[in-house]
Design an enzyme around this catalytic site. Structure first.
Site, PDB file in Angstrom:
ATOM      1  CE  LYS A  38      25.901  13.115  28.720  1.00 17.16           C
ATOM      2  NZ  LYS A  38      27.129  12.567  28.564  1.00 17.16           N
ATOM      3  NE  ARG A 134      32.347   6.861  26.079  1.00 13.17           N
ATOM      4  CZ  ARG A 134      31.623   7.963  26.186  1.00 13.17           C
ATOM      5  NH1 ARG A 134      32.166   9.320  26.881  1.00 13.17           N
ATOM      6  NH2 ARG A 134      30.329   7.958  25.847  1.00 13.17           N
ATOM      7  CE1 TYR A 259      44.905  36.877  44.857  1.00  8.87           C
ATOM      8  CE2 TYR A 259      42.660  36.353  43.667  1.00  8.87           C
ATOM      9  CZ  TYR A 259      43.332  36.553  44.702  1.00  8.87           C
ATOM     10  OH  TYR A 259      42.572  36.563  45.852  1.00  8.87           O
ATOM     11  CG  MET A 307      36.408  31.508  44.286  1.00 14.31           C
ATOM     12  SD  MET A 307      36.713  31.051  45.939  1.00 14.31           S
ATOM     13  CE  MET A 307      38.095  30.215  46.116  1.00 14.31           C
TER      14      MET A 307
HETATM   15  C1  LIG Z   1      25.694   7.789  24.464  1.00 11.20           C
HETATM   16  C2  LIG Z   1      25.598   9.386  24.193  1.00 11.20           C
HETATM   17  N1  LIG Z   1      24.609   9.634  23.206  1.00 11.20           N
HETATM   18  C3  LIG Z   1      24.285  11.102  22.937  1.00 11.20           C
HETATM   19  C4  LIG Z   1      24.908  12.061  23.605  1.00 11.20           C
HETATM   20  C5  LIG Z   1      24.677  13.395  23.428  1.00 11.20           C
HETATM   21  O1  LIG Z   1      25.966  13.757  22.807  1.00 11.20           O
HETATM   22  P1  LIG Z   1      25.949  15.672  22.224  1.00 11.20           P
HETATM   23  O2  LIG Z   1      25.770  16.301  23.391  1.00 11.20           O
HETATM   24  O3  LIG Z   1      27.309  15.529  21.586  1.00 11.20           O
HETATM   25  O4  LIG Z   1      24.656  15.345  21.342  1.00 11.20           O
HETATM   26  C6  LIG Z   1      25.985  11.602  24.567  1.00 11.20           C
HETATM   27  C7  LIG Z   1      26.670  12.403  25.212  1.00 11.20           C
HETATM   28  O5  LIG Z   1      27.855  12.380  25.961  1.00 11.20           O
HETATM   29  C8  LIG Z   1      26.180  10.158  25.005  1.00 11.20           C
HETATM   30  O6  LIG Z   1      27.239   9.804  25.495  1.00 11.20           O
END
Ligand SMILES: Cc1ncc(COP(=O)(O)O)c(C=O)c1O
Length: 364
Positions: A38, A134, A259, A307
Site C-alpha cells: 500500500k 481500530r 532559516y 524546502m
Molecule cells: C492490516 C495490516 N496488516 C499488515 C500491515 C503491515 O504492517 P507492517 O508494515 O508493520 O509489516 C499493515 C500496515 O499498516 C496493516 O494495516
C-alpha cells in the site's frame, strides 16, 4: 527520456527487497507471506515492487481499490487484498471483476456485501478486533455474521479469519500475547486459514505465524523495533536517498546558517548545501547534528531543513567540492535512525518521499 539535472533521487534495490521477502518466508515456513504494498509500496513504487516480487509473492495487500486497480492496469495478476474492504457497492462489483480479496470488518460492510448480488464469488478476510480497537468485529459480532457469510452464494467458502496487532513492535508488551490468545479462542470455533502477523510479529512473535502472514515495513529493509534484534538486523535497506553538494561556503565563528538562523558556527566552518529538502520528503524536523554521509564520510546537518535544500557542516570532511555525493539514508545510515531523530517512524518518512524524487531501480 525525461530531462533531469537535479541530483536528488531514491535508489531502490530490488535484490534487497527480494532478500527481505525471503527472510519473511523463512521465518514463517508453515505459512505464506502476503506482501503489503500500500501507499505506493511504502514510497518505493508499488508497480515496480509487485513486478520484482512476481515470482515470490502469492498475493499483495493495499489500502484501497484505487491502489489495486493501478496494479491490475500494470498487469499484476496475483490476488490483491483490500485491507479496509469495500467503501461502496461499486467497489464490490470491481472486486468481483478483478478478483480482489476483501477485508470485511464492520456490520455495515458485511450487510452491503451480503445484499449485493455478484457474478463471481468473493474471497473474504473477516477481521476481528482483538484489542487494537481500530477496525474489526467483536467476538459476538463474528458469531452473528460468520454463518451468514458462509452460506452466501457469492462468497467463497474459504473465509480467512484475521486480526491486527497494536503493539507487536514492543517485545516486552504482553498486549500481543493477549491478542493472540483472544484470536486463537475464536479460531477454535471457525476452522480454516487465518492471518495475524505483521512485520514485527513475523520477526519477533513466532506464535503469531498463521497460514497467511502480512509483511510490510520489513520488505523495505526497515526494522519495526527501536532496539537491535537478531532477525530484524538481517534486513537489507531497499531505499538509498541520495543527492549531491550544490554549493560550498566558508563561514566564520559566530555566523549563523539557514532559516531562523538556528545553527551557530562554534568555529570557522565549511558548509555544504545539498539538493534535498522537505518538499522531497526529508523531514523538516530533523535536527541539526543528525548524521548525513558526504563523500562516504559522516557529517552533520547544520540549520533548518528548507524546502529544496539542506546545509551540512563539512568542516571535518576531506576535500569537499560541488558535485560530491551525499547519502541521507541507505545502507550506511538507517532510515529508522533518521526518522527517530525527526521524532517520527520509518513508515512516515518512507511514504513521505515525494513524487518529484525520481526512483532509480537496480537489481531489476
Ligand atoms: C492490516 C495490516 N496488516 C499488515 C500491515 C503491515 O504492517 P507492517 O508494515 O508493520 O509489516 C499493515 C500496515 O499498516 C496493516 O494495516
Amino acid at each position: 527520456m525525461q530531462y533531469r539535472s537535479r541530483p536528488a533521487q531514491a535508489v531502490i534495490d530490488l535484490n534487497a527487497l527480494r532478500d527481505n521477502y525471503r527472510l519473511a518466508r523463512n521465518l514463517t515456513p508453515n505459512g505464506q507471506v502476503l506482501a503489503v504494498i500500500k501507499a505506493d509500496a511504502y514510497g518505493h513504487g508499488a508497480v515496480q515492487v509487485a513486478r520484482a516480487l512476481d515470482k515470490l509473492a502469492p498475493a499483495f495487500a493495499v489500502a484501497c481499490i484505487e491502489e489495486a486497480l493501478q496494479l491490475r492496469e500494470a498487469g499484476v495478476r496475483q490476488p490483491i487484498l483490500l485491507l479496509e474492504g469495500p467503501f461502496c457497492v461499486d467497489d464490490l462489483y470491481l472486486a468481483a471483476e478483478h478478483q480482489f480479496w476483501l477485508m470485511l470488518e464492520n456490520p455495515a460492510q458485511i450487510e452491503m456485501t451480503l445484499n449485493t448480488l455478484l457474478p463471481q464469488p468473493l474471497t473474504i478476510w473477516l477481521k476481528i478486533d482483538t484489542g487494537m480497537h481500530r477496525l474489526g468485529l467483536s467476538a459476538e459480532q463474528a458469531h452473528r455474521w460468520y454463518p451468514k457469510l458462509q452460506s452466501c452464494a457469492h462468497i467463497a467458502d474459504n473465509i480467512i479469519l484475521t486480526s491486527h496487532f497494536a503493539c507487536a513492535d514492543e517485545l516486552n508488551n504482553d498486549a500481543t500475547a493477549k491478542q493472540i490468545a483472544q484470536f486463537e479462542q475464536l479460531q477454535t470455533r471457525y476452522a480454516g486459514a487465518a492471518s495475524l502477523a505483521n512485520s514485527a510479529a513475523i520477526l519477533g512473535w513466532p506464535a503469531a505465524a498463521k497460514e497467511w502472514n502480512r509483511a510490510g515495513i520489513m520488505l523495505y529493509g526497515a526494522s519495526p523495533f527501536m532496539q537491535p534484534h537478531p532477525q530484524a538486523d538481517q534486513l537489507k535497506p531497499v531505499m538509498t536517498l541520495q543527492s549531491r553538494v550544490i554549493s560550498v561556503r566558508q563561514v566564520k565563528q559566530g555566523d549563523k546558517v539557514g532559516y531562523g538562523a538556528s545553527w551557530l558556527a562554534k568555529r570557522d566552518s565549511l558548509i555544504a548545501t545539498v539538493a534535498m529538502g522537505y518538499a522531497d520528503g526529508y523531514p523538516r524536523h530533523t535536527p541539526s547534528d543528525t548524521v548525513v554521509m558526504v563523500n562516504g564520510q559522516p557529517a552533520k546537518l547544520a540549520g533548518r531543513v528548507s524546502m529544496d535544500m539542506l546545509g551540512v557542516d563539512v568542516t571535518d570532511v576531506d576535500s569537499i567540492k560541488i558535485g560530491d555525493p551525499v547519502v541521507l539514508w541507505g545502507s550506511e545510515l538507517k532510515v529508522t535512525d533518521i526518522a527517530a531523530a525527526a521524532q517520527t517512524i520509518s513508515y512516515e518518512v518512507l511514504t513521505g518521499i515525494s513524487a518529484r524524487v525520481p526512483r532509480i531501480y537496480i537489481g531489476c
